[in-house]
Structures are given as structure tokens and as C-alpha cells.
Design an enzyme around this catalytic site. Structure first.
Site, PDB file in Angstrom:
ATOM      1  N   LYS A 188     -18.928 -37.792  29.224  1.00  0.00           N
ATOM      2  CA  LYS A 188     -18.421 -38.698  28.189  1.00  0.00           C
ATOM      3  C   LYS A 188     -18.998 -40.106  28.348  1.00  0.00           C
ATOM      4  O   LYS A 188     -19.469 -40.693  27.390  1.00  0.00           O
ATOM      5  CB  LYS A 188     -16.886 -38.796  28.233  1.00  0.00           C
ATOM      6  CG  LYS A 188     -16.156 -37.512  27.915  1.00  0.00           C
ATOM      7  CD  LYS A 188     -14.646 -37.739  27.851  1.00  0.00           C
ATOM      8  CE  LYS A 188     -14.045 -38.202  29.158  1.00  0.00           C
ATOM      9  NZ  LYS A 188     -14.034 -37.194  30.233  1.00  0.00           N
TER      10      LYS A 188
ATOM     11  N   ARG B  34      -5.406 -39.468  25.571  1.00  0.00           N
ATOM     12  CA  ARG B  34      -5.302 -38.302  26.451  1.00  0.00           C
ATOM     13  C   ARG B  34      -3.906 -37.703  26.488  1.00  0.00           C
ATOM     14  O   ARG B  34      -3.679 -36.723  27.190  1.00  0.00           O
ATOM     15  CB  ARG B  34      -5.655 -38.685  27.888  1.00  0.00           C
ATOM     16  CG  ARG B  34      -7.059 -39.143  28.067  1.00  0.00           C
ATOM     17  CD  ARG B  34      -7.458 -39.075  29.529  1.00  0.00           C
ATOM     18  NE  ARG B  34      -8.578 -39.961  29.737  1.00  0.00           N
ATOM     19  CZ  ARG B  34      -9.491 -39.791  30.680  1.00  0.00           C
ATOM     20  NH1 ARG B  34      -9.397 -38.808  31.529  1.00  0.00           N
ATOM     21  NH2 ARG B  34     -10.486 -40.635  30.791  1.00  0.00           N
TER      22      ARG B  34
ATOM     23  N   ARG C  74     -22.052 -36.589  41.548  1.00  0.00           N
ATOM     24  CA  ARG C  74     -21.765 -38.002  41.290  1.00  0.00           C
ATOM     25  C   ARG C  74     -21.071 -38.640  42.490  1.00  0.00           C
ATOM     26  O   ARG C  74     -21.306 -39.798  42.803  1.00  0.00           O
ATOM     27  CB  ARG C  74     -20.874 -38.129  40.044  1.00  0.00           C
ATOM     28  CG  ARG C  74     -20.572 -39.569  39.673  1.00  0.00           C
ATOM     29  CD  ARG C  74     -19.917 -39.679  38.324  1.00  0.00           C
ATOM     30  NE  ARG C  74     -18.497 -39.368  38.381  1.00  0.00           N
ATOM     31  CZ  ARG C  74     -17.716 -39.239  37.301  1.00  0.00           C
ATOM     32  NH1 ARG C  74     -18.234 -39.343  36.097  1.00  0.00           N
ATOM     33  NH2 ARG C  74     -16.441 -38.980  37.419  1.00  0.00           N
TER      34      ARG C  74
ATOM     35  N   ARG D 176     -17.466 -42.720  43.610  1.00  0.00           N
ATOM     36  CA  ARG D 176     -16.174 -43.019  42.982  1.00  0.00           C
ATOM     37  C   ARG D 176     -15.063 -42.429  43.825  1.00  0.00           C
ATOM     38  O   ARG D 176     -15.131 -41.270  44.228  1.00  0.00           O
ATOM     39  CB  ARG D 176     -16.155 -42.416  41.562  1.00  0.00           C
ATOM     40  CG  ARG D 176     -16.165 -43.484  40.493  1.00  0.00           C
ATOM     41  CD  ARG D 176     -16.268 -42.890  39.130  1.00  0.00           C
ATOM     42  NE  ARG D 176     -15.081 -42.125  38.754  1.00  0.00           N
ATOM     43  CZ  ARG D 176     -14.857 -41.701  37.516  1.00  0.00           C
ATOM     44  NH1 ARG D 176     -15.729 -41.959  36.573  1.00  0.00           N
ATOM     45  NH2 ARG D 176     -13.779 -41.011  37.231  1.00  0.00           N
TER      46      ARG D 176
ATOM     47  N   ARG E 271      -7.680 -33.536  38.610  1.00  0.00           N
ATOM     48  CA  ARG E 271      -8.016 -34.139  37.311  1.00  0.00           C
ATOM     49  C   ARG E 271      -8.303 -33.076  36.259  1.00  0.00           C
ATOM     50  O   ARG E 271      -7.935 -33.216  35.100  1.00  0.00           O
ATOM     51  CB  ARG E 271      -9.212 -35.085  37.470  1.00  0.00           C
ATOM     52  CG  ARG E 271      -8.781 -36.472  37.951  1.00  0.00           C
ATOM     53  CD  ARG E 271      -9.907 -37.251  38.607  1.00  0.00           C
ATOM     54  NE  ARG E 271     -11.051 -37.441  37.751  1.00  0.00           N
ATOM     55  CZ  ARG E 271     -12.315 -37.488  38.202  1.00  0.00           C
ATOM     56  NH1 ARG E 271     -12.565 -37.336  39.502  1.00  0.00           N
ATOM     57  NH2 ARG E 271     -13.303 -37.669  37.363  1.00  0.00           N
TER      58      ARG E 271
HETATM   59  P1  ADP Z   1     -12.812 -38.700  34.028  1.00  0.00           P
HETATM   60  O1  ADP Z   1     -12.820 -38.364  32.565  1.00  0.00           O
HETATM   61  O2  ADP Z   1     -14.006 -38.212  34.766  1.00  0.00           O
HETATM   62  O3  ADP Z   1     -11.518 -38.321  34.721  1.00  0.00           O
HETATM   63  P2  ADP Z   1     -12.521 -41.598  33.488  1.00  0.00           P
HETATM   64  O4  ADP Z   1     -13.421 -42.633  34.009  1.00  0.00           O
HETATM   65  O5  ADP Z   1     -12.474 -41.406  32.013  1.00  0.00           O
HETATM   66  O6  ADP Z   1     -12.957 -40.262  34.239  1.00  0.00           O
HETATM   67  O7  ADP Z   1     -11.006 -41.862  33.999  1.00  0.00           O
HETATM   68  C1  ADP Z   1     -10.739 -42.116  35.344  1.00  0.00           C
HETATM   69  C2  ADP Z   1      -9.227 -42.269  35.555  1.00  0.00           C
HETATM   70  O8  ADP Z   1      -8.747 -43.385  34.800  1.00  0.00           O
HETATM   71  C3  ADP Z   1      -8.371 -41.095  35.088  1.00  0.00           C
HETATM   72  O9  ADP Z   1      -8.283 -40.061  36.047  1.00  0.00           O
HETATM   73  C4  ADP Z   1      -7.031 -41.802  34.864  1.00  0.00           C
HETATM   74  O10 ADP Z   1      -6.364 -42.062  36.088  1.00  0.00           O
HETATM   75  C5  ADP Z   1      -7.443 -43.141  34.289  1.00  0.00           C
HETATM   76  N1  ADP Z   1      -7.509 -43.068  32.805  1.00  0.00           N
HETATM   77  C6  ADP Z   1      -8.613 -43.186  32.030  1.00  0.00           C
HETATM   78  N2  ADP Z   1      -8.302 -43.075  30.732  1.00  0.00           N
HETATM   79  C7  ADP Z   1      -6.969 -42.874  30.664  1.00  0.00           C
HETATM   80  C8  ADP Z   1      -6.033 -42.664  29.607  1.00  0.00           C
HETATM   81  N3  ADP Z   1      -6.424 -42.636  28.322  1.00  0.00           N
HETATM   82  N4  ADP Z   1      -4.726 -42.503  29.924  1.00  0.00           N
HETATM   83  C9  ADP Z   1      -4.314 -42.538  31.190  1.00  0.00           C
HETATM   84  N5  ADP Z   1      -5.128 -42.709  32.240  1.00  0.00           N
HETATM   85  C10 ADP Z   1      -6.446 -42.878  31.992  1.00  0.00           C
END
Ligand code: ADP
Length: 195
Positions: free
Chosen positions: A13, A88, A127, A133, A144
């Protein structure tokens, strides 16, 4: 244009969001990136979000919704945006609907990047070694994925029912995936693969 980029952790994404936003002339807004920037800057928001991010849970809706509302109200987002990683949860879907209604905007498209689960885990572990990360350890990755399946995957049905969901094959070259997304967005003329 106002669009969402959805998909499980590791689907690409973030990579595609930046490329697509540039081609579509809208800002790419990544909730994950905004949280990480806040964690790095040791803000109050960052301190609160870190507890959840580190273990692979979602940050509470109240915190996330306020943050996105503020970001979408900024000047560069007046004429469109691409949201990466939001919404989400059902509450986030409602919040975004409310925001759009308040502004008289419509959501044009939700793109889902489809990638098989085995490939997702492989990408995330790769990654982990290149970017380091904190949430890319094997245990947190698997959590996750589970949180995504339970809380976010069902939301796709909502956008499908509205007729704005498009599933794009997320496998293969980054440039090819971008081209497929641009096709899905109806920007065929821009869909020439670039490096
Ligand atoms: P990924 O999709 O690989 O899990 P992201 O960088 O999009 O990685 O998100 C990393 C973390 O940030 C998530 O695991 C969550 O803890 C938090 N996060 C990101 N977007 C949201 C959201 N829309 N609602 C709640 N938590 C979020």
C-alpha cells in the site's frame, strides 16, 4: 479524485500510494506514516499510538479519526486525496462518510491490493531486515494479519455494495502494479509502466 488504498499488511500500500498519488495529482495520506512520524517526534499522539503499533493492534478509533479529520482539512487535500491504511474499522468508515458528507464530497474508488498470504509474510520479513520497523517481527506480523482479517477485510463488502471496490493484483513488478491501479482508476492514458 478521492480514493482509498486497502489491503493486508505487506500488500504494498505504502509503495503504491506514493506512486499513484503523484500520477493522480493528489496527496497520499498514510495513517501508518503519520503515526510513525509522531512516534519519532515523541509527541503525545506518538506516545499513545506507540503502545498499539508495537504489538500490532489498531490505534483507538477516537485518536485515529481525529487525526485523519485534521489531515483531510488541510489545504492540499481540498481537491482530492488518496488514503492509505484508512479506514480500517466500521467507526472509521462512518467517520469518513461523515467527513465527505460535511464537505459535499464523494468517495470515488476503493482499490484493494490482492497478494497471497505466503507472499505477504515473505515481503514483511524482508522489510524487517532492510528497514527495521519495530512491528515487522514474525509474531507481530502474524498478529497484524489476523487483526486485518478480523476487523478490516469485512469492510470491503461495504464498498463493494456501493459499487466502488476494485481488486487489483498486487503481485509482480512495482511499476506493473501501479499501472494496474491507474487502469482501475480509469486513468488508462497514465498507465504506462514507469520505473
Ligand atoms: P501495515 O498495513 O503494514 O500494518 P501501516 O504502516 O499502514 O502498516 O500501519 C502500521 C500500524 O499503524 C498499524 O499496525 C496500526 O497500529 C497503526 N494504524 C495505521 N493505520 C491505522 C488505522 N486506520 N486505524 C488504527 N490504527 C492504524
Amino acid at each position: 479524485m478521492r480514493l482509498l488504498l486497502m489491503g493486508p499488511p505487506g500488500a504494498g500500500k505504502g509503495t503504491q500510494a506514493v506512486r499513484l498519488a503523484e500520477r493522480l495529482g493528489v496527496p497520499a495520506i498514510s495513517t501508518g506514516d503519520i503515526f510513525r512520524a509522531n512516534v519519532a517526534a515523541l509527541t503525545g499522539l506518538g506516545r499513545e499510538a506507540k503502545r498499539y503499533i508495537d504489538v500490532g493492534d489498531y490505534v483507538p478509533d477516537r485518536v485515529t479519526n481525529d487525526m485523519v479529520r485534521d489531515r483531510l482539512a488541510q489545504n492540499d487535500a481540498r481537491h482530492g486525496w488518496l488514503l492509505d491504511g484508512y479506514p480500517r474499522t466500521p467507526s472509521q468508515v462512518n467517520e469518513l462518510d461523515r467527513f465527505c458528507r460535511d464537505c459535499g464530497h464523494t468517495l470515488d474508488l476503493a482499490i484493494v491490493l490482492g497478494v497471497p498470504e505466503r507472499e505477504l509474510v515473505r515481503r514483511l520479513l524482508e522489510r524487517a531486515s532492510s528497514e527495521g520497523r519495530v512491528d515487522d517481527t514474525e509474531a507481530v506480523i502474524s498478529h497484524r494479519q489476523q487483526v486485518f482479517r478480523e476487523q478490516t477485510e469485512p469492510l470491503m463488502e461495504i464498498y463493494h455494495a456501493r459499487g466502488i471496490l476494485k481488486i487489483v493484483d498486487g503481485r509482480g513488478d512495482v511499476a506493473d502494479v501501479t499501472a494496474r491501479c491507474l487502469l482501475a482508476a480509469g486513468r488508462d492514458r497514465d498507465a504506462v509502466p514507469t520505473t
